[in-house]
Design a protein around this motif. Structure first.
Motif, PDB file in Angstrom:
ATOM      1  N   ARG A   9       0.852  -1.185   0.000  1.00 52.93           N
ATOM      2  CA  ARG A   9       0.000   0.000   0.000  1.00 52.93           C
ATOM      3  C   ARG A   9       0.889   1.237   0.000  1.00 52.93           C
ATOM      4  NH1 ARG A   9      -5.043   1.274   3.971  1.00 52.93           N
ATOM      5  NH2 ARG A   9      -5.807   3.051   2.801  1.00 52.93           N
ATOM      6  N   VAL A  62       1.827   5.099   0.708  1.00 51.02           N
ATOM      7  CA  VAL A  62       1.608   6.310   1.495  1.00 51.02           C
ATOM      8  C   VAL A  62       2.250   7.417   0.676  1.00 51.02           C
ATOM      9  CG1 VAL A  62       2.091   7.528   3.649  1.00 51.02           C
ATOM     10  CG2 VAL A  62       1.741   5.063   3.669  1.00 51.02           C
ATOM     11  N   LYS A 103      -2.256   7.718   3.319  1.00 50.28           N
ATOM     12  CA  LYS A 103      -2.428   6.496   2.529  1.00 50.28           C
ATOM     13  C   LYS A 103      -3.357   6.727   1.335  1.00 50.28           C
ATOM     14  CE  LYS A 103      -2.107   3.603   6.649  1.00 50.28           C
ATOM     15  NZ  LYS A 103      -2.457   4.565   7.692  1.00 50.28           N
ATOM     16  N   GLU A 113      -6.183   5.552  -0.993  1.00 56.08           N
ATOM     17  CA  GLU A 113      -7.336   4.667  -0.838  1.00 56.08           C
ATOM     18  C   GLU A 113      -7.417   3.716  -2.031  1.00 56.08           C
ATOM     19  OE1 GLU A 113      -9.066   4.574   1.866  1.00 56.08           O
ATOM     20  OE2 GLU A 113      -8.186   6.361   2.776  1.00 56.08           O
ATOM     21  N   LEU A 172       3.463  -1.099   3.817  1.00 57.78           N
ATOM     22  CA  LEU A 172       3.310   0.342   3.544  1.00 57.78           C
ATOM     23  C   LEU A 172       4.625   0.915   3.034  1.00 57.78           C
ATOM     24  CD1 LEU A 172       1.396   1.990   6.539  1.00 57.78           C
ATOM     25  CD2 LEU A 172       0.565   1.622   4.227  1.00 57.78           C
TER      26      LEU A 172
END
Length: 133
Positions: A5, A7, A39, A41, A78
């Motif tokens: 994910r 950021v 972050k 979405e 992340l």
């Protein structure tokens, strides 16, 4: 294995300066400085996430320009990407997650205690600020 994910952090550039924001939470980051963001979405591109986060956190309208080379693992799953952005309208204020904001010149970048993960972008941000003058 889950998907990484993103950021996104914003090196918001305006009149030869970049915006730094001092964290007010979580506890382990309080008082340290960062390029504001958050972050992405699901279904949101990093530039879209950056525009949304800068609006939510600082109350400004901005346009994402380009990604600074490199990335930093924040924690498992992340990864931080920092993008340059230009201020389109509004006055930056610490609305969410921050206690203070400052506009810094290239010479002032090292006057604040940056979060470790944001430091990789400082040489490139300084270069861009110096070439913009």
């Amino acid at each position: 294995m889950s998907e990484m994910r993103i950021v996104v952090g914003g090196a918001l550039l305006h009149r030869g300066r970049v915006l730094a924001a001092r964290r007010s939470a979580p506890a382990e980051t309080v008082g340290r400085w960062e390029f504001p963001g958050g972050k992405a979405e699901p279904g949101e591109t990093p530039p879209q996430a950056l525009v949304r986060e800068l609006r939510e956190e600082l109350g400004v309208e901005a346009r994402a320009l380009e990604r600074i080379p490199g990335a930093w693992p924040v924690r498992a799953g992340l990864e931080l990407h920092i993008w340059t952005a230009e201020l389109l309208s509004g006055t930056a204020a610490p609305l969410q997650g921050h206690s203070e904001v400052r506009w810094l010149s290239a010479a002032e970048l090292h006057q604040v205690d940056w979060l470790d993960q944001d430091r990789f972008a400082l040489p490139e941000v300084a270069r861009r600020l110096s070439s913009a003058v």
